[in-house]
Write a protein that holds these residues in place. Structure first.
Motif, PDB file in Angstrom:
ATOM      1  N   THR A 165      35.388  32.237  32.748  1.00 41.08           N
ATOM      2  CA  THR A 165      34.056  31.692  33.085  1.00 41.08           C
ATOM      3  C   THR A 165      33.383  30.827  31.907  1.00 41.08           C
ATOM      4  N   LEU A 166      34.417  30.341  31.114  1.00 36.26           N
ATOM      5  CA  LEU A 166      33.871  29.302  29.966  1.00 36.26           C
ATOM      6  C   LEU A 166      33.893  27.947  30.250  1.00 36.26           C
ATOM      7  N   GLY A 167      33.641  27.458  31.478  1.00 38.31           N
ATOM      8  CA  GLY A 167      33.680  26.194  31.838  1.00 38.31           C
ATOM      9  C   GLY A 167      32.723  25.407  31.150  1.00 38.31           C
ATOM     10  N   GLU A 168      31.602  25.942  30.880  1.00 36.33           N
ATOM     11  CA  GLU A 168      30.275  25.358  30.178  1.00 36.33           C
ATOM     12  C   GLU A 168      30.527  24.984  28.944  1.00 36.33           C
ATOM     13  N   VAL A 169      31.625  25.808  28.223  1.00 38.07           N
ATOM     14  CA  VAL A 169      31.856  25.501  26.907  1.00 38.07           C
ATOM     15  C   VAL A 169      33.029  24.435  26.827  1.00 38.07           C
ATOM     16  N   SER A 211      19.515  35.647  36.577  1.00 41.57           N
ATOM     17  CA  SER A 211      20.038  34.258  37.084  1.00 41.57           C
ATOM     18  C   SER A 211      21.057  33.885  36.388  1.00 41.57           C
ATOM     19  N   HIS A 212      21.191  34.108  35.110  1.00 42.91           N
ATOM     20  CA  HIS A 212      22.557  33.570  34.207  1.00 42.91           C
ATOM     21  C   HIS A 212      23.530  34.613  34.608  1.00 42.91           C
ATOM     22  N   ALA A 213      23.325  35.792  35.075  1.00 42.38           N
ATOM     23  CA  ALA A 213      24.351  37.002  35.295  1.00 42.38           C
ATOM     24  C   ALA A 213      24.893  36.379  36.687  1.00 42.38           C
ATOM     25  N   GLU A 214      24.107  35.989  37.588  1.00 39.55           N
ATOM     26  CA  GLU A 214      24.338  35.503  39.086  1.00 39.55           C
ATOM     27  C   GLU A 214      25.344  34.395  39.035  1.00 39.55           C
ATOM     28  N   GLN A 215      24.902  33.424  37.867  1.00 38.24           N
ATOM     29  CA  GLN A 215      25.926  32.157  37.823  1.00 38.24           C
ATOM     30  C   GLN A 215      27.227  32.756  37.434  1.00 38.24           C
ATOM     31  N   MET A 216      27.337  33.836  36.442  1.00 39.92           N
ATOM     32  CA  MET A 216      28.530  34.250  35.862  1.00 39.92           C
ATOM     33  C   MET A 216      29.556  34.758  37.253  1.00 39.92           C
ATOM     34  N   ALA A 217      28.768  35.321  38.206  1.00 43.29           N
ATOM     35  CA  ALA A 217      29.523  36.096  39.194  1.00 43.29           C
ATOM     36  C   ALA A 217      29.646  35.199  40.224  1.00 43.29           C
ATOM     37  N   ARG A 271      27.994  55.839  39.150  1.00 43.29           N
ATOM     38  CA  ARG A 271      28.592  57.196  39.257  1.00 43.29           C
ATOM     39  C   ARG A 271      29.094  57.474  40.455  1.00 43.29           C
ATOM     40  N   ARG A 272      29.217  56.240  41.261  1.00 42.14           N
ATOM     41  CA  ARG A 272      29.911  56.692  42.232  1.00 42.14           C
ATOM     42  C   ARG A 272      30.836  55.490  42.846  1.00 42.14           C
ATOM     43  N   GLU A 273      31.676  55.819  43.869  1.00 40.12           N
ATOM     44  CA  GLU A 273      32.523  54.918  44.551  1.00 40.12           C
ATOM     45  C   GLU A 273      31.568  53.497  45.224  1.00 40.12           C
ATOM     46  N   ARG A 274      32.195  52.189  44.924  1.00 42.31           N
ATOM     47  CA  ARG A 274      31.379  51.118  45.445  1.00 42.31           C
ATOM     48  C   ARG A 274      32.297  50.318  46.194  1.00 42.31           C
ATOM     49  N   THR A 275      31.073  49.578  47.113  1.00 38.42           N
ATOM     50  CA  THR A 275      32.043  48.594  47.877  1.00 38.42           C
ATOM     51  C   THR A 275      32.210  47.206  47.128  1.00 38.42           C
ATOM     52  N   PRO A 276      32.924  46.540  47.653  1.00 36.66           N
ATOM     53  CA  PRO A 276      32.945  45.081  46.858  1.00 36.66           C
ATOM     54  C   PRO A 276      31.586  44.381  46.645  1.00 36.66           C
ATOM     55  N   ARG A 277      30.846  44.501  47.669  1.00 35.73           N
ATOM     56  CA  ARG A 277      29.589  43.864  47.599  1.00 35.73           C
ATOM     57  C   ARG A 277      28.927  44.583  46.404  1.00 35.73           C
ATOM     58  N   GLU A 278      28.827  45.956  46.216  1.00 33.84           N
ATOM     59  CA  GLU A 278      28.077  46.742  45.268  1.00 33.84           C
ATOM     60  C   GLU A 278      28.916  46.360  44.014  1.00 33.84           C
ATOM     61  N   ASP A 279      30.226  46.291  43.865  1.00 38.23           N
ATOM     62  CA  ASP A 279      30.867  45.974  42.705  1.00 38.23           C
ATOM     63  C   ASP A 279      30.043  44.862  41.793  1.00 38.23           C
ATOM     64  N   ARG A 280      29.844  43.864  42.779  1.00 35.33           N
ATOM     65  CA  ARG A 280      29.304  42.570  42.420  1.00 35.33           C
ATOM     66  C   ARG A 280      27.849  42.654  41.767  1.00 35.33           C
ATOM     67  N   GLU A 281      26.926  43.702  42.506  1.00 39.33           N
ATOM     68  CA  GLU A 281      25.717  44.015  42.245  1.00 39.33           C
ATOM     69  C   GLU A 281      25.824  44.666  40.679  1.00 39.33           C
ATOM     70  N   PHE A 282      26.776  45.599  40.645  1.00 37.49           N
ATOM     71  CA  PHE A 282      27.055  46.289  39.349  1.00 37.49           C
ATOM     72  C   PHE A 282      27.209  45.590  38.175  1.00 37.49           C
ATOM     73  N   ALA A 283      28.004  44.452  38.403  1.00 37.49           N
ATOM     74  CA  ALA A 283      28.333  43.571  37.391  1.00 37.49           C
ATOM     75  C   ALA A 283      27.233  42.636  37.002  1.00 37.49           C
ATOM     76  N   VAL A 284      26.503  42.171  37.865  1.00 35.78           N
ATOM     77  CA  VAL A 284      25.371  41.368  37.726  1.00 35.78           C
ATOM     78  C   VAL A 284      24.308  42.063  36.877  1.00 35.78           C
ATOM     79  N   LEU A 285      24.154  43.309  37.177  1.00 37.62           N
ATOM     80  CA  LEU A 285      23.256  44.265  36.384  1.00 37.62           C
ATOM     81  C   LEU A 285      23.608  44.261  35.020  1.00 37.62           C
ATOM     82  N   GLN A 286      24.938  44.651  34.816  1.00 38.83           N
ATOM     83  CA  GLN A 286      25.451  44.939  33.538  1.00 38.83           C
ATOM     84  C   GLN A 286      25.464  43.570  32.753  1.00 38.83           C
ATOM     85  N   TRP A 287      26.108  42.551  33.267  1.00 35.02           N
ATOM     86  CA  TRP A 287      26.022  41.183  32.642  1.00 35.02           C
ATOM     87  C   TRP A 287      24.604  40.547  32.202  1.00 35.02           C
TER      88      TRP A 287
END
Length: 281
Positions: free
Chosen positions: A36-40, A180-186, A152-168
């Motif tokens: 995800t380093l295209g900007e750099v 917004s920045h995290a959404e761009q990363m995802a 703490r629970r098993e996630r769907t692929p859509r929830e994997d993305r949601e989890f990643a965006v929150l964490q990022w």
């Protein structure tokens, strides 16, 4: 110019080249994520030829194990050989900074410069990880409850993305722009390789126990630049021992920036890295 790198065990790695100048090979973070380093790359394309690649099992590269630091170092060297590079600068971000360091320690004769961006140093993880966890929960703010629920629970692929965006999102200081920045990363979402993440994180944690890297780093006679964001939730003092151990090192801390300092201080980041790349060694 997208290309396919074939490793010595036949794994197909996605790679792309951009820019003009001395070669710089990027190592993205994760582990288990994608490049995800295209900007750099665009920031540096006027002073360097930049080579980006998805690590084994990640993004557009083949999901073929086994996963290990030694295998990752060998894959990075396969990228070097594919593009016919005798020597190169290696720039690593986050977990990729540890990969870049390990490559430099293994093959210092193939390294012109090392750029260590937002890494976590060479101290045992136990010395800084609890502070990181506290900072993460604090910065999540109103998103903490949802993040904990997804964690703490098993996630769907859509929830994997949601989890990643929150964490990022915690990697950015300006909370009005963080999601917004995290959404761009995802975007595009290429999926996290959780097996790769688990295996490589566990190996990295074991390798840092006992501070065995300090003496090895003292032998690394390669010009090194450490770049930090002052507001990274990973404690920056964890990198101090690496800075102290390296014989040829400079460090730039960008005030008010987080874990992706080029996003929140693009001018300061480009000035530091481009200046380092264009200094005679």
């Amino acid at each position: 110019m997208e290309q396919t790198v074939i490793t010595d065990d036949g794994c197909r790695l996605w790679a792309v080249r951009v820019g003009q100048g001395d070669p710089v090979v990027f190592c993205h973070g994760g582990p288990g994520l994608w490049e995800t380093l295209g900007e750099v790359a665009q920031m540096l394309s006027s002073v360097a030829t930049v080579y980006r690649w998805d690590q084994r099992g990640c993004g557009r590269s083949e999901r073929l194990g086994p996963y290990s630091m030694a295998r990752s170092v060998a894959d990075l060297d396969a990228v070097r050989r594919h593009f016919g590079l005798l020597r190169m600068t290696v720039l690593g971000h986050s977990w990729g900074a540890q990969l870049a360091l390990q490559y430099a320690l293994a093959y210092p004769e193939r390294i012109t410069r090392l750029i260590y961006v937002s890494g976590t140093g060479i101290d045992p993880e136990s010395t800084w990880h609890s502070a990181y966890e506290r900072n993460l929960r604090t910065r999540l703010g109103e998103g903490l409850e949802r993040w904990q629920e997804l964690k703490r629970r098993e996630r769907t692929p859509r929830e994997d993305r949601e989890f990643a965006v929150l964490q990022w999102s915690v990697d950015f200081v300006d909370r009005t722009l963080a999601l917004s920045h995290a959404e761009q990363m995802a975007t595009p979402w290429l999926g996290v390789n959780f097996e790769c993440n688990r295996v490589l994180n566990a190996e990295t944690k074991r390798s840092l126990e006992g501070n065995t890297l300090t003496s090895v780093c003292r032998t690394l006679d390669v010009p090194t630049l450490i770049v930090d964001g002052s507001e990274d939730i990973r404690p920056r003092w964890a990198v101090d021992s690496l800075q102290d151990a390296l014989p040829q090192v400079s460090r730039v801390t960008l005030q008010g920036a987080g874990h992706l300092p080029w996003t929140e201080d693009p001018h300061g980041f480009r000035s530091a890295v481009a200046g380092f790349l264009t200094t005679d060694v």
